[in-house]
Design an enzyme around this catalytic site. Sequence first.
Site, PDB file in Angstrom:
ATOM      1  N   LYS A 125      11.783  21.260  22.429  1.00  9.75           N
ATOM      2  CA  LYS A 125      13.010  21.016  23.195  1.00  9.75           C
ATOM      3  C   LYS A 125      13.084  21.918  24.441  1.00  9.75           C
ATOM      4  O   LYS A 125      12.702  23.085  24.370  1.00  9.75           O
ATOM      5  CB  LYS A 125      14.204  21.325  22.278  1.00  9.75           C
ATOM      6  CG  LYS A 125      15.536  20.872  22.814  1.00  9.75           C
ATOM      7  CD  LYS A 125      16.676  21.301  21.890  1.00  9.75           C
ATOM      8  CE  LYS A 125      17.044  22.752  22.109  1.00  9.75           C
ATOM      9  NZ  LYS A 125      18.453  23.087  21.860  1.00  9.75           N
ATOM     10  N   LYS A 159      15.461  29.180  15.040  1.00  7.58           N
ATOM     11  CA  LYS A 159      15.809  30.350  15.852  1.00  7.58           C
ATOM     12  C   LYS A 159      15.458  31.653  15.154  1.00  7.58           C
ATOM     13  O   LYS A 159      15.104  32.627  15.818  1.00  7.58           O
ATOM     14  CB  LYS A 159      17.289  30.324  16.230  1.00  7.58           C
ATOM     15  CG  LYS A 159      17.593  29.231  17.240  1.00  7.58           C
ATOM     16  CD  LYS A 159      18.908  29.419  17.941  1.00  7.58           C
ATOM     17  CE  LYS A 159      19.056  28.390  19.063  1.00  7.58           C
ATOM     18  NZ  LYS A 159      20.337  28.409  19.697  1.00  7.58           N
ATOM     19  N   LYS A 202      17.254  26.997  27.212  1.00  2.00           N
ATOM     20  CA  LYS A 202      17.543  28.094  28.149  1.00  2.00           C
ATOM     21  C   LYS A 202      16.777  29.349  27.793  1.00  2.00           C
ATOM     22  O   LYS A 202      16.461  30.159  28.650  1.00  2.00           O
ATOM     23  CB  LYS A 202      19.011  28.553  28.121  1.00  2.00           C
ATOM     24  CG  LYS A 202      20.063  27.596  27.857  1.00  2.00           C
ATOM     25  CD  LYS A 202      21.405  28.345  27.790  1.00  2.00           C
ATOM     26  CE  LYS A 202      22.495  27.373  27.408  1.00  2.00           C
ATOM     27  NZ  LYS A 202      22.510  27.124  25.950  1.00  2.00           N
TER      28      LYS A 202
HETATM   29  N1  AQP Z   1      16.838  19.869  25.632  1.00  3.70           N
HETATM   30  C1  AQP Z   1      18.013  19.303  25.422  1.00  3.70           C
HETATM   31  N2  AQP Z   1      18.144  17.952  25.497  1.00  3.70           N
HETATM   32  C2  AQP Z   1      19.363  17.364  25.298  1.00  3.70           C
HETATM   33  N3  AQP Z   1      20.476  18.065  24.996  1.00  3.70           N
HETATM   34  C3  AQP Z   1      20.380  19.403  24.909  1.00  3.70           C
HETATM   35  N4  AQP Z   1      21.285  20.360  24.660  1.00  3.70           N
HETATM   36  C4  AQP Z   1      20.680  21.578  24.687  1.00  3.70           C
HETATM   37  N5  AQP Z   1      19.374  21.431  24.977  1.00  3.70           N
HETATM   38  C5  AQP Z   1      19.156  20.088  25.120  1.00  3.70           C
HETATM   39  C6  AQP Z   1      22.680  20.093  24.379  1.00  3.70           C
HETATM   40  O1  AQP Z   1      23.463  20.972  25.177  1.00  3.70           O
HETATM   41  C7  AQP Z   1      24.628  21.322  24.428  1.00  3.70           C
HETATM   42  C8  AQP Z   1      24.795  22.802  24.419  1.00  3.70           C
HETATM   43  O2  AQP Z   1      23.759  23.420  23.708  1.00  3.70           O
HETATM   44  P1  AQP Z   1      23.893  24.959  23.430  1.00  3.70           P
HETATM   45  O3  AQP Z   1      23.752  25.701  24.669  1.00  3.70           O
HETATM   46  O4  AQP Z   1      25.135  25.246  22.690  1.00  3.70           O
HETATM   47  O5  AQP Z   1      22.764  25.290  22.425  1.00  3.70           O
HETATM   48  P2  AQP Z   1      21.313  24.813  22.259  1.00  3.70           P
HETATM   49  O6  AQP Z   1      21.292  23.394  21.833  1.00  3.70           O
HETATM   50  O7  AQP Z   1      20.679  25.825  21.345  1.00  3.70           O
HETATM   51  O8  AQP Z   1      20.732  24.917  23.739  1.00  3.70           O
HETATM   52  P3  AQP Z   1      19.541  25.767  24.244  1.00  3.70           P
HETATM   53  O9  AQP Z   1      19.381  25.494  25.696  1.00  3.70           O
HETATM   54  O10 AQP Z   1      18.349  25.535  23.390  1.00  3.70           O
HETATM   55  O11 AQP Z   1      20.115  27.231  24.089  1.00  3.70           O
HETATM   56  P4  AQP Z   1      19.413  28.493  23.475  1.00  3.70           P
HETATM   57  O12 AQP Z   1      18.081  28.563  24.154  1.00  3.70           O
HETATM   58  O13 AQP Z   1      20.313  29.644  23.805  1.00  3.70           O
HETATM   59  O14 AQP Z   1      19.322  28.242  22.024  1.00  3.70           O
HETATM   60  C9  AQP Z   1      24.489  20.729  23.028  1.00  3.70           C
HETATM   61  O15 AQP Z   1      25.239  19.530  22.980  1.00  3.70           O
HETATM   62  C10 AQP Z   1      23.031  20.450  22.931  1.00  3.70           C
HETATM   63  O16 AQP Z   1      22.758  19.377  22.053  1.00  3.70           O
END
Ligand code: AQP
Length: 349
Positions: A208, A125, A211
């Site tokens: 991955k 990040k 969002k």
């Molecule tokens: N692509 C994914 N596949 C499976 N699980 C996922 N999770 C997130 N993306 C995937 C799971 O969703 C939960 C919440 O994640 P988060 O929102 O706290 O943070 P993150 O993992 O950083 O998700 P994003 O979408 O990538 O958010 P941003 O873009 O803001 O950093 C967790 O259990 C995660 O494993």
Amino acid sequence: MTAPETQAANAAFKPRIFSGIQPSGGLTLGNYLGALKRFVEKQDEGIETVYCLVDLHAITVWQDPDKLRHATREAAAGFLAAGIDPARSILFNQSQVSAHAELGWIFNCIARLGWMNRMTQFKDKAGKNAEAASLGLYAYPSLMAADILLYHATMVPVGEDQKQHVELTRDIAAKFNHDYGVEFFPMPEPVIEGAATRVMSLRDGTKKMSKSDPSDASRINLTDDADAIAQKIRKARTDPEPLPETVAGLADRPEAKNLVNIYAALAGTSPDAVVAEFAGQGFGAFKPALADLAVSVLTPISTEMTRLMADPAEIDRVLGGGADRAAAIAAPILDRTLEIMGMIRSRGA
Ligand code: AQP
């Protein structure tokens, strides 16, 4: 620590699940399959479940206040629409329970810099310009440890990407217990199950689904309508080969593997069963079947989210009620933590 050792260490604790999602944008199919869908399954298994919209984590990168407020309510609507029942699960936003930030600070003093330096999410990040990243982004994993341990949670359902943070939570719990000569914190276990523990971007099968990816075409949002879902799947990057007979044949085909895993997770079946059904067929046949399936699963959720979002006061009421229940569990655990550490607790005495 081996699995039997973990079980022995946790035997004194009531089974309790904690997990969270950042309201840092709209929820994606990755959040749904990797987290939300499984949160509902855990709730329905009858285990005590505590689910949190981690707004304090979201602000580790810039959030516009109006967008953060909207995203928090929309994520809450997503939880409710996916089947979280606020009577059976505790659902709240993190900043309404100040004990998270307090225990987070304590864990900043327990966690070691060397541990933080190994966290791959920070590297991903912060990117090349780590000097400009917030201190909060670096300390993110110790706040996450606080989120979990504040409830003495024993199980943490997460996607594959969060495994390292749950392991760090165990290291923090073990160091606290060791340093103070107590068995106060459990050793929470990551629960990583199902066919879609790592849903990948629709534009790049090695990345991955996220969002915050700048490309909206890379993800399916829980708020996408049927046409948008079908169009994104139709345009998803693939290769020209037909689907193989077995999943082993997907080894070097990340985009194809991703779509098969998504299909399996949405259908509640295994990737083996999906390739057995579509073996020899090209994406011209597979993609429309996947789009139909995705629309049939996701449309009822997005319709319900729209209905819930029409009454934001009701969503806020649910989050407030959840925060009261969460705070009632957290307060004595934080108090005891401070007492163990030698801090005077004499207010109201
Ligand atoms: N692509 C994914 N596949 C499976 N699980 C996922 N999770 C997130 N993306 C995937 C799971 O969703 C939960 C919440 O994640 P988060 O929102 O706290 O943070 P993150 O993992 O950083 O998700 P994003 O979408 O990538 O958010 P941003 O873009 O803001 O950093 C967790 O259990 C995660 O494993």
